[in-house]
Write a protein that holds these residues in place. Structure first.
Motif, PDB file in Angstrom:
ATOM      1  N   CYS A   1       0.845  -1.191   0.000  1.00  0.00           N
ATOM      2  CA  CYS A   1       0.000   0.000   0.000  1.00  0.00           C
ATOM      3  C   CYS A   1       0.887   1.250   0.000  1.00  0.00           C
ATOM      4  O   CYS A   1       1.988   1.246   0.558  1.00  0.00           O
ATOM      5  N   ARG A   2       0.371   2.294  -0.606  1.00  0.00           N
ATOM      6  CA  ARG A   2       1.102   3.558  -0.649  1.00  0.00           C
ATOM      7  C   ARG A   2       0.111   4.707  -0.713  1.00  0.00           C
ATOM      8  O   ARG A   2      -0.783   4.720  -1.564  1.00  0.00           O
ATOM      9  N   ALA A   3       0.285   5.657   0.181  1.00  0.00           N
ATOM     10  CA  ALA A   3      -0.504   6.884   0.152  1.00  0.00           C
ATOM     11  C   ALA A   3       0.432   8.037  -0.185  1.00  0.00           C
ATOM     12  O   ALA A   3       1.339   8.352   0.586  1.00  0.00           O
ATOM     13  N   SER A   4       0.226   8.633  -1.346  1.00  0.00           N
ATOM     14  CA  SER A   4       1.033   9.787  -1.755  1.00  0.00           C
ATOM     15  C   SER A   4       0.295  11.046  -1.333  1.00  0.00           C
ATOM     16  O   SER A   4      -0.846  11.279  -1.749  1.00  0.00           O
ATOM     17  N   ILE A   5       0.937  11.838  -0.498  1.00  0.00           N
ATOM     18  CA  ILE A   5       0.263  12.970   0.153  1.00  0.00           C
ATOM     19  C   ILE A   5       0.989  14.272  -0.191  1.00  0.00           C
ATOM     20  O   ILE A   5       1.412  15.022   0.686  1.00  0.00           O
ATOM     21  N   TYR A   6       1.092  14.531  -1.476  1.00  0.00           N
ATOM     22  CA  TYR A   6       1.761  15.732  -1.957  1.00  0.00           C
ATOM     23  C   TYR A   6       1.024  16.991  -1.511  1.00  0.00           C
ATOM     24  O   TYR A   6      -0.064  16.939  -0.913  1.00  0.00           O
ATOM     25  N   ASN A   7       1.616  18.143  -1.811  1.00  0.00           N
ATOM     26  CA  ASN A   7       1.094  19.423  -1.332  1.00  0.00           C
ATOM     27  C   ASN A   7      -0.405  19.598  -1.563  1.00  0.00           C
ATOM     28  O   ASN A   7      -1.114  20.134  -0.724  1.00  0.00           O
ATOM     29  N   ALA A   8      -0.873  19.184  -2.729  1.00  0.00           N
ATOM     30  CA  ALA A   8      -2.265  19.466  -3.107  1.00  0.00           C
ATOM     31  C   ALA A   8      -3.273  18.534  -2.455  1.00  0.00           C
ATOM     32  O   ALA A   8      -4.475  18.769  -2.557  1.00  0.00           O
ATOM     33  N   VAL A   9      -2.814  17.478  -1.785  1.00  0.00           N
ATOM     34  CA  VAL A   9      -3.740  16.578  -1.095  1.00  0.00           C
ATOM     35  C   VAL A   9      -4.196  17.266   0.187  1.00  0.00           C
ATOM     36  O   VAL A   9      -3.381  17.534   1.070  1.00  0.00           O
ATOM     37  N   PRO A  10      -5.485  17.576   0.313  1.00  0.00           N
ATOM     38  CA  PRO A  10      -5.950  18.320   1.484  1.00  0.00           C
ATOM     39  C   PRO A  10      -5.708  17.558   2.791  1.00  0.00           C
ATOM     40  O   PRO A  10      -5.763  16.323   2.829  1.00  0.00           O
ATOM     41  N   GLU A  11      -5.448  18.303   3.844  1.00  0.00           N
ATOM     42  CA  GLU A  11      -5.168  17.688   5.139  1.00  0.00           C
ATOM     43  C   GLU A  11      -6.342  16.843   5.616  1.00  0.00           C
ATOM     44  O   GLU A  11      -6.158  15.765   6.196  1.00  0.00           O
ATOM     45  N   ASP A  12      -7.562  17.291   5.353  1.00  0.00           N
ATOM     46  CA  ASP A  12      -8.716  16.516   5.832  1.00  0.00           C
ATOM     47  C   ASP A  12      -8.867  15.202   5.084  1.00  0.00           C
ATOM     48  O   ASP A  12      -9.394  14.227   5.628  1.00  0.00           O
ATOM     49  N   HIS A  13      -8.385  15.133   3.831  1.00  0.00           N
ATOM     50  CA  HIS A  13      -8.406  13.862   3.102  1.00  0.00           C
ATOM     51  C   HIS A  13      -7.466  12.855   3.764  1.00  0.00           C
ATOM     52  O   HIS A  13      -7.780  11.657   3.864  1.00  0.00           O
ATOM     53  N   VAL A  14      -6.311  13.338   4.201  1.00  0.00           N
ATOM     54  CA  VAL A  14      -5.340  12.456   4.859  1.00  0.00           C
ATOM     55  C   VAL A  14      -5.887  12.005   6.216  1.00  0.00           C
ATOM     56  O   VAL A  14      -5.750  10.838   6.603  1.00  0.00           O
ATOM     57  N   TYR A  15      -6.514  12.913   6.925  1.00  0.00           N
ATOM     58  CA  TYR A  15      -7.123  12.567   8.210  1.00  0.00           C
ATOM     59  C   TYR A  15      -8.196  11.486   8.025  1.00  0.00           C
ATOM     60  O   TYR A  15      -8.267  10.522   8.805  1.00  0.00           O
ATOM     61  N   LYS A  16      -9.007  11.631   6.983  1.00  0.00           N
ATOM     62  CA  LYS A  16     -10.045  10.637   6.709  1.00  0.00           C
ATOM     63  C   LYS A  16      -9.428   9.266   6.421  1.00  0.00           C
ATOM     64  O   LYS A  16      -9.963   8.232   6.852  1.00  0.00           O
ATOM     65  N   LEU A  17      -8.304   9.249   5.714  1.00  0.00           N
ATOM     66  CA  LEU A  17      -7.644   7.973   5.439  1.00  0.00           C
ATOM     67  C   LEU A  17      -7.131   7.346   6.726  1.00  0.00           C
ATOM     68  O   LEU A  17      -7.268   6.134   6.941  1.00  0.00           O
ATOM     69  N   ALA A  18      -6.537   8.161   7.592  1.00  0.00           N
ATOM     70  CA  ALA A  18      -6.040   7.638   8.869  1.00  0.00           C
ATOM     71  C   ALA A  18      -7.177   7.051   9.693  1.00  0.00           C
ATOM     72  O   ALA A  18      -7.030   5.976  10.305  1.00  0.00           O
ATOM     73  N   GLN A  19      -8.303   7.728   9.706  1.00  0.00           N
ATOM     74  CA  GLN A  19      -9.449   7.220  10.448  1.00  0.00           C
ATOM     75  C   GLN A  19      -9.983   5.932   9.826  1.00  0.00           C
ATOM     76  O   GLN A  19     -10.397   5.009  10.533  1.00  0.00           O
ATOM     77  N   PHE A  20      -9.953   5.848   8.494  1.00  0.00           N
ATOM     78  CA  PHE A  20     -10.386   4.624   7.811  1.00  0.00           C
ATOM     79  C   PHE A  20      -9.464   3.472   8.191  1.00  0.00           C
ATOM     80  O   PHE A  20      -9.934   2.342   8.437  1.00  0.00           O
ATOM     81  N   MET A  21      -8.153   3.728   8.231  1.00  0.00           N
ATOM     82  CA  MET A  21      -7.199   2.688   8.605  1.00  0.00           C
ATOM     83  C   MET A  21      -7.479   2.159  10.017  1.00  0.00           C
ATOM     84  O   MET A  21      -7.463   0.953  10.269  1.00  0.00           O
ATOM     85  N   LYS A  22      -7.743   3.076  10.925  1.00  0.00           N
ATOM     86  CA  LYS A  22      -8.020   2.666  12.316  1.00  0.00           C
ATOM     87  C   LYS A  22      -9.324   1.872  12.396  1.00  0.00           C
ATOM     88  O   LYS A  22      -9.410   0.860  13.095  1.00  0.00           O
ATOM     89  N   SER A  23     -10.333   2.332  11.660  1.00  0.00           N
ATOM     90  CA  SER A  23     -11.626   1.643  11.665  1.00  0.00           C
ATOM     91  C   SER A  23     -11.515   0.255  11.051  1.00  0.00           C
ATOM     92  O   SER A  23     -12.095  -0.722  11.576  1.00  0.00           O
ATOM     93  N   PHE A  24     -10.755   0.147   9.962  1.00  0.00           N
ATOM     94  CA  PHE A  24     -10.584  -1.164   9.313  1.00  0.00           C
ATOM     95  C   PHE A  24      -9.910  -2.136  10.257  1.00  0.00           C
ATOM     96  O   PHE A  24     -10.318  -3.314  10.344  1.00  0.00           O
TER      97      PHE A  24
END
Length: 360
Positions: A333-356
Protein backbone atom coordinates in the motif's frame (compact mmCIF):
# COMPACT_ATOMS: atom_id res chain seq x y z
CA UNK A 1 -17.83 20.44 -5.99
CA UNK A 2 -17.05 16.78 -5.36
CA UNK A 3 -13.32 15.99 -5.33
CA UNK A 4 -11.84 12.50 -5.27
CA UNK A 5 -9.84 11.34 -2.26
CA UNK A 6 -6.81 11.18 -4.54
CA UNK A 7 -3.62 9.53 -3.26
CA UNK A 8 -2.09 8.76 -6.66
CA UNK A 9 1.71 8.82 -6.86
CA UNK A 10 1.89 10.79 -10.12
CA UNK A 11 0.35 12.29 -12.06
CA UNK A 12 -1.08 13.35 -8.75
CA UNK A 13 -3.63 15.64 -7.14
CA UNK A 14 -3.73 19.25 -8.27
CA UNK A 15 -5.01 22.08 -6.03
CA UNK A 16 -8.73 22.58 -6.66
CA UNK A 17 -8.20 26.35 -6.62
CA UNK A 18 -5.69 26.06 -9.46
CA UNK A 19 -8.00 23.97 -11.60
CA UNK A 20 -10.87 26.36 -10.98
CA UNK A 21 -8.76 29.34 -11.99
CA UNK A 22 -7.58 27.58 -15.12
CA UNK A 23 -11.18 26.64 -15.97
CA UNK A 24 -12.28 30.25 -15.56
CA UNK A 25 -9.66 31.42 -18.06
CA UNK A 26 -9.81 28.33 -20.27
CA UNK A 27 -11.18 29.97 -23.42
CA UNK A 28 -9.87 33.48 -22.90
CA UNK A 29 -6.46 33.84 -21.29
CA UNK A 30 -5.33 37.43 -20.63
CA UNK A 31 -8.26 38.74 -22.68
CA UNK A 32 -6.79 37.33 -25.91
CA UNK A 33 -9.85 35.38 -26.97
CA UNK A 34 -7.66 32.26 -27.02
CA UNK A 35 -6.82 29.40 -24.69
CA UNK A 36 -3.26 29.30 -23.39
CA UNK A 37 -2.57 26.30 -25.66
CA UNK A 38 -3.39 28.49 -28.66
CA UNK A 39 -1.03 31.34 -27.81
CA UNK A 40 2.21 31.76 -29.71
CA UNK A 41 5.10 31.04 -27.37
CA UNK A 42 6.63 34.25 -28.79
CA UNK A 43 3.64 36.37 -27.81
CA UNK A 44 3.90 38.91 -25.02
CA UNK A 45 0.98 37.21 -23.23
CA UNK A 46 2.74 33.85 -23.09
CA UNK A 47 6.13 35.38 -22.29
CA UNK A 48 4.53 36.95 -19.22
CA UNK A 49 3.19 33.55 -18.12
CA UNK A 50 6.64 32.04 -18.68
CA UNK A 51 8.37 34.75 -16.67
CA UNK A 52 5.80 34.49 -13.87
CA UNK A 53 6.61 30.80 -13.52
CA UNK A 54 10.35 31.46 -13.34
CA UNK A 55 9.99 34.27 -10.82
CA UNK A 56 7.49 32.25 -8.77
CA UNK A 57 10.05 29.48 -8.37
CA UNK A 58 12.78 31.97 -7.54
CA UNK A 59 10.68 33.54 -4.81
CA UNK A 60 9.33 30.38 -3.18
CA UNK A 61 12.65 28.52 -3.21
CA UNK A 62 14.85 31.59 -2.61
CA UNK A 63 16.90 30.75 -5.69
CA UNK A 64 20.09 32.88 -5.85
CA UNK A 65 20.86 34.95 -8.94
CA UNK A 66 23.80 32.73 -9.91
CA UNK A 67 21.41 29.86 -10.63
CA UNK A 68 19.36 29.47 -13.79
CA UNK A 69 15.78 28.20 -13.83
CA UNK A 70 15.11 26.08 -16.93
CA UNK A 71 12.03 24.37 -18.35
CA UNK A 72 12.84 21.14 -20.23
CA UNK A 73 10.68 18.36 -21.62
CA UNK A 74 11.33 14.62 -21.35
CA UNK A 75 10.73 14.24 -17.62
CA UNK A 76 13.33 13.30 -15.05
CA UNK A 77 14.18 10.32 -17.27
CA UNK A 78 15.77 12.58 -19.88
CA UNK A 79 17.82 14.23 -17.13
CA UNK A 80 19.25 10.80 -16.30
CA UNK A 81 21.01 11.07 -19.70
CA UNK A 82 21.58 14.82 -19.97
CA UNK A 83 23.47 15.01 -16.69
CA UNK A 84 26.28 12.60 -17.63
CA UNK A 85 26.32 13.88 -21.21
CA UNK A 86 26.97 17.42 -20.00
CA UNK A 87 29.18 16.80 -16.96
CA UNK A 88 31.03 13.50 -17.42
CA UNK A 89 34.34 13.96 -19.18
CA UNK A 90 37.42 11.85 -19.75
CA UNK A 91 38.95 10.56 -16.52
CA UNK A 92 36.02 11.68 -14.37
CA UNK A 93 33.32 9.62 -12.72
CA UNK A 94 29.65 10.13 -11.98
CA UNK A 95 29.06 9.18 -8.32
CA UNK A 96 25.61 7.81 -7.45
CA UNK A 97 23.87 7.00 -4.18
CA UNK A 98 21.30 4.24 -4.71
CA UNK A 99 18.13 4.54 -2.63
CA UNK A 100 15.52 3.05 -4.95
CA UNK A 101 14.36 2.38 -8.48
CA UNK A 102 14.79 5.92 -9.82
CA UNK A 103 18.39 6.25 -8.67
CA UNK A 104 19.07 2.83 -10.21
CA UNK A 105 17.66 4.08 -13.51
CA UNK A 106 19.73 7.26 -13.31
CA UNK A 107 22.88 5.18 -12.80
CA UNK A 108 21.97 2.82 -15.64
CA UNK A 109 21.68 5.72 -18.09
CA UNK A 110 24.95 7.27 -16.92
CA UNK A 111 26.76 3.97 -17.43
CA UNK A 112 25.95 4.28 -21.15
CA UNK A 113 27.73 7.63 -21.26
CA UNK A 114 30.89 7.27 -19.18
CA UNK A 115 32.53 6.09 -15.99
CA UNK A 116 30.28 5.76 -12.94
CA UNK A 117 30.60 4.70 -9.32
CA UNK A 118 27.72 3.62 -7.08
CA UNK A 119 29.30 4.85 -3.86
CA UNK A 120 26.54 3.94 -1.41
CA UNK A 121 23.39 1.82 -1.50
CA UNK A 122 20.66 0.54 0.80
CA UNK A 123 19.45 -2.11 -1.62
CA UNK A 124 20.46 -4.94 0.72
CA UNK A 125 17.81 -3.86 3.21
CA UNK A 126 15.17 -3.50 0.49
CA UNK A 127 15.67 0.26 0.33
CA UNK A 128 14.15 0.79 3.76
CA UNK A 129 16.48 3.66 4.62
CA UNK A 130 18.72 6.46 3.41
CA UNK A 131 22.47 5.87 3.83
CA UNK A 132 24.26 7.54 6.71
CA UNK A 133 26.18 10.60 5.54
CA UNK A 134 29.31 9.08 7.08
CA UNK A 135 28.98 6.11 4.70
CA UNK A 136 29.14 8.29 1.58
CA UNK A 137 32.71 8.37 0.29
CA UNK A 138 33.09 10.00 -3.11
CA UNK A 139 35.80 9.07 -5.57
CA UNK A 140 38.74 11.38 -6.20
CA UNK A 141 37.79 11.95 -9.82
CA UNK A 142 34.08 12.56 -9.19
CA UNK A 143 32.44 15.01 -11.61
CA UNK A 144 29.31 15.13 -9.46
CA UNK A 145 27.39 13.29 -6.75
CA UNK A 146 23.83 12.32 -7.69
CA UNK A 147 21.04 11.54 -5.23
CA UNK A 148 17.27 11.04 -5.39
CA UNK A 149 15.86 13.15 -2.57
CA UNK A 150 12.58 11.25 -2.15
CA UNK A 151 11.82 7.70 -3.17
CA UNK A 152 8.20 7.30 -4.19
CA UNK A 153 8.20 3.52 -4.46
CA UNK A 154 9.84 2.73 -1.11
CA UNK A 155 8.67 5.75 0.89
CA UNK A 156 12.06 7.07 2.03
CA UNK A 157 13.41 10.62 1.97
CA UNK A 158 16.65 12.49 2.61
CA UNK A 159 16.18 14.79 5.60
CA UNK A 160 19.77 16.09 5.58
CA UNK A 161 22.08 16.36 2.58
CA UNK A 162 25.83 15.86 2.07
CA UNK A 163 27.69 19.15 2.54
CA UNK A 164 31.17 20.55 1.89
CA UNK A 165 31.62 18.36 -1.16
CA UNK A 166 34.50 18.94 -3.60
CA UNK A 167 32.09 18.31 -6.50
CA UNK A 168 28.54 19.49 -7.31
CA UNK A 169 25.65 17.75 -5.59
CA UNK A 170 22.87 16.97 -8.10
CA UNK A 171 19.44 15.97 -6.79
CA UNK A 172 16.41 14.48 -8.47
CA UNK A 173 13.66 16.18 -6.44
CA UNK A 174 10.76 15.16 -8.64
CA UNK A 175 8.60 14.00 -5.76
CA UNK A 176 9.43 16.42 -2.94
CA UNK A 177 10.39 19.75 -4.48
CA UNK A 178 8.30 22.58 -3.02
CA UNK A 179 7.30 20.42 -0.04
CA UNK A 180 9.76 21.93 2.43
CA UNK A 181 12.38 24.61 2.80
CA UNK A 182 15.81 23.82 1.32
CA UNK A 183 19.09 25.65 0.87
CA UNK A 184 19.61 25.85 -2.89
CA UNK A 185 23.30 26.62 -2.39
CA UNK A 186 23.87 23.08 -1.16
CA UNK A 187 23.29 21.89 -4.72
CA UNK A 188 24.96 22.36 -8.05
CA UNK A 189 21.72 21.30 -9.73
CA UNK A 190 18.19 20.25 -8.82
CA UNK A 191 15.72 18.77 -11.28
CA UNK A 192 12.10 17.77 -10.92
CA UNK A 193 9.34 16.41 -13.09
CA UNK A 194 6.27 18.53 -12.44
CA UNK A 195 3.65 15.85 -11.96
CA UNK A 196 3.80 15.61 -8.17
CA UNK A 197 4.02 19.01 -6.43
CA UNK A 198 4.55 21.43 -9.30
CA UNK A 199 1.65 20.80 -11.65
CA UNK A 200 0.77 18.45 -14.51
CA UNK A 201 3.14 16.21 -16.40
CA UNK A 202 4.91 17.64 -19.41
CA UNK A 203 7.55 19.98 -18.01
CA UNK A 204 10.68 19.38 -15.96
CA UNK A 205 12.14 22.16 -13.83
CA UNK A 206 15.93 22.40 -13.72
CA UNK A 207 17.65 24.70 -11.23
CA UNK A 208 21.33 24.82 -12.10
CA UNK A 209 24.36 26.87 -11.04
CA UNK A 210 25.62 29.02 -13.87
CA UNK A 211 29.17 27.67 -13.51
CA UNK A 212 27.95 24.22 -14.59
CA UNK A 213 26.41 25.67 -17.74
CA UNK A 214 29.71 27.24 -18.81
CA UNK A 215 31.29 23.87 -19.55
CA UNK A 216 32.16 23.31 -23.21
CA UNK A 217 29.58 20.86 -24.55
CA UNK A 218 29.29 21.95 -28.18
CA UNK A 219 29.83 18.36 -29.28
CA UNK A 220 26.36 17.50 -27.93
CA UNK A 221 23.13 17.87 -29.89
CA UNK A 222 21.73 21.35 -29.36
CA UNK A 223 18.66 20.25 -27.40
CA UNK A 224 20.79 18.20 -24.99
CA UNK A 225 22.92 21.15 -23.85
CA UNK A 226 21.82 23.06 -20.77
CA UNK A 227 23.23 26.28 -22.19
CA UNK A 228 20.71 26.08 -25.06
CA UNK A 229 17.91 26.51 -22.53
CA UNK A 230 19.79 29.05 -20.41
CA UNK A 231 20.73 31.26 -23.37
CA UNK A 232 17.17 31.25 -24.71
CA UNK A 233 15.12 31.44 -21.50
CA UNK A 234 13.91 27.89 -22.28
CA UNK A 235 12.31 29.23 -25.47
CA UNK A 236 14.71 27.83 -28.08
CA UNK A 237 11.87 25.61 -29.27
CA UNK A 238 8.17 25.50 -28.39
CA UNK A 239 7.90 24.76 -24.67
CA UNK A 240 5.00 22.87 -23.05
CA UNK A 241 3.00 26.06 -22.64
CA UNK A 242 -0.05 24.60 -20.89
CA UNK A 243 2.07 22.75 -18.32
CA UNK A 244 4.10 25.89 -17.61
CA UNK A 245 0.92 27.97 -17.26
CA UNK A 246 -0.49 25.51 -14.72
CA UNK A 247 2.88 25.46 -12.96
CA UNK A 248 2.67 29.24 -12.61
CA UNK A 249 -0.79 28.90 -11.04
CA UNK A 250 0.46 26.24 -8.60
CA UNK A 251 3.25 28.59 -7.54
CA UNK A 252 0.74 31.39 -6.96
CA UNK A 253 -1.37 28.97 -4.90
CA UNK A 254 1.65 27.95 -2.81
CA UNK A 255 2.48 31.60 -2.15
CA UNK A 256 -1.12 32.27 -1.11
CA UNK A 257 -0.93 29.32 1.30
CA UNK A 258 1.89 31.11 3.12
CA UNK A 259 4.95 29.75 1.33
CA UNK A 260 7.15 26.78 2.13
CA UNK A 261 7.28 27.29 5.88
CA UNK A 262 3.52 26.78 6.16
CA UNK A 263 3.43 24.06 3.48
CA UNK A 264 6.20 22.13 5.25
CA UNK A 265 4.33 22.21 8.56
CA UNK A 266 1.11 21.03 6.87
CA UNK A 267 2.99 18.17 5.21
CA UNK A 268 4.44 17.13 8.57
CA UNK A 269 0.95 17.07 10.07
CA UNK A 270 -0.44 15.00 7.20
CA UNK A 271 2.34 12.44 7.44
CA UNK A 272 1.92 12.17 11.21
CA UNK A 273 -1.74 11.13 10.84
CA UNK A 274 -0.74 8.12 8.75
CA UNK A 275 2.43 7.13 10.56
CA UNK A 276 0.59 7.28 13.89
CA UNK A 277 -2.07 4.98 12.44
CA UNK A 278 0.70 2.55 11.45
CA UNK A 279 2.73 2.78 14.67
CA UNK A 280 -0.28 2.47 16.96
CA UNK A 281 -1.73 -0.57 15.16
CA UNK A 282 0.22 -3.21 17.16
CA UNK A 283 1.71 -4.66 14.01
CA UNK A 284 -1.51 -4.78 11.99
CA UNK A 285 0.07 -2.24 9.62
CA UNK A 286 3.79 -2.53 8.85
CA UNK A 287 5.62 0.54 7.58
CA UNK A 288 8.24 -0.15 4.92
CA UNK A 289 10.66 2.68 5.70
CA UNK A 290 12.78 2.93 8.82
CA UNK A 291 11.52 5.73 11.04
CA UNK A 292 14.49 8.07 10.54
CA UNK A 293 14.14 7.79 6.75
CA UNK A 294 10.38 8.07 6.40
CA UNK A 295 9.04 10.16 3.54
CA UNK A 296 6.62 13.01 4.14
CA UNK A 297 5.35 12.57 0.59
CA UNK A 298 4.83 8.82 0.12
CA UNK A 299 3.70 6.67 3.05
CA UNK A 300 4.34 3.01 2.21
CA UNK A 301 3.07 0.09 4.27
CA UNK A 302 1.82 -3.48 4.24
CA UNK A 303 -0.69 -5.40 6.27
CA UNK A 304 0.71 -8.32 8.22
CA UNK A 305 -2.06 -10.51 6.78
CA UNK A 306 -1.94 -10.55 2.97
CA UNK A 307 -5.59 -11.55 2.60
CA UNK A 308 -6.57 -8.62 4.78
CA UNK A 309 -4.27 -6.38 2.73
CA UNK A 310 -6.23 -7.21 -0.43
CA UNK A 311 -9.48 -6.61 1.45
CA UNK A 312 -8.15 -3.32 2.82
CA UNK A 313 -7.32 -2.03 -0.66
CA UNK A 314 -10.70 -3.07 -2.02
CA UNK A 315 -12.55 -1.60 0.95
CA UNK A 316 -10.59 1.65 0.65
CA UNK A 317 -11.44 1.85 -3.04
CA UNK A 318 -15.12 1.23 -2.25
CA UNK A 319 -14.95 4.06 0.29
CA UNK A 320 -13.64 6.46 -2.36
CA UNK A 321 -9.90 6.43 -1.65
CA UNK A 322 -8.03 6.46 -4.98
CA UNK A 323 -4.47 5.30 -5.73
CA UNK A 324 -3.56 3.37 -2.57
CA UNK A 325 -2.06 0.34 -4.30
CA UNK A 326 1.70 0.13 -3.91
CA UNK A 327 3.95 0.33 -6.94
CA UNK A 328 3.61 -2.70 -9.18
CA UNK A 329 7.25 -3.66 -8.51
CA UNK A 330 6.78 -4.22 -4.76
CA UNK A 331 3.03 -4.26 -4.10
CA UNK A 332 1.62 -3.37 -0.70
CA UNK A 333 0.00 0.00 0.00
CA UNK A 334 1.10 3.56 -0.65
CA UNK A 335 -0.50 6.88 0.15
CA UNK A 336 1.03 9.79 -1.76
CA UNK A 337 0.26 12.97 0.15
CA UNK A 338 1.76 15.73 -1.96
CA UNK A 339 1.09 19.42 -1.33
CA UNK A 340 -2.26 19.47 -3.11
CA UNK A 341 -3.74 16.58 -1.09
CA UNK A 342 -5.95 18.32 1.48
CA UNK A 343 -5.17 17.69 5.14
CA UNK A 344 -8.72 16.52 5.83
CA UNK A 345 -8.41 13.86 3.10
CA UNK A 346 -5.34 12.46 4.86
CA UNK A 347 -7.12 12.57 8.21
CA UNK A 348 -10.04 10.64 6.71
CA UNK A 349 -7.64 7.97 5.44
CA UNK A 350 -6.04 7.64 8.87
CA UNK A 351 -9.45 7.22 10.45
CA UNK A 352 -10.39 4.62 7.81
CA UNK A 353 -7.20 2.69 8.61
CA UNK A 354 -8.02 2.67 12.32
CA UNK A 355 -11.63 1.64 11.67
CA UNK A 356 -10.58 -1.16 9.31
CA UNK A 357 -8.24 -2.55 11.95
CA UNK A 358 -10.90 -2.42 14.66
CA UNK A 359 -13.42 -4.24 12.46
CA UNK A 360 -11.01 -6.92 11.23
Amino acid sequence: MKRALNFNAGPAAMPAEVLQKAEKNWLNIADTGMAVMELSHRSKEYEQIHENAIQGLRKLLSIPNDYEVLFIQGGASLQFSMIPMNFLHENTSGNYVLTGSWSEKALKEAQKIGITAPIASTKKNSYRSIPQLSDINTTENAAYLHITSNNTIYGTQWHTFPTQLPMPLIADMSSDILSKQIDIRQFGMIYAGAQKNLGPSGVTVVIIHKDLILQDNDHLPTMLQYKTYANNSSLYNTPPTLAIYLLSLVLEWAEEKGGLQIIEKTNENKAKYLYDAIDESDGFYLGHAEKNSRSLMNVTFNLADKEKEALFLQSASDAGFIGLNGHRSIGGCRASIYNAVPEDHVYKLAQFMKSFKQNS
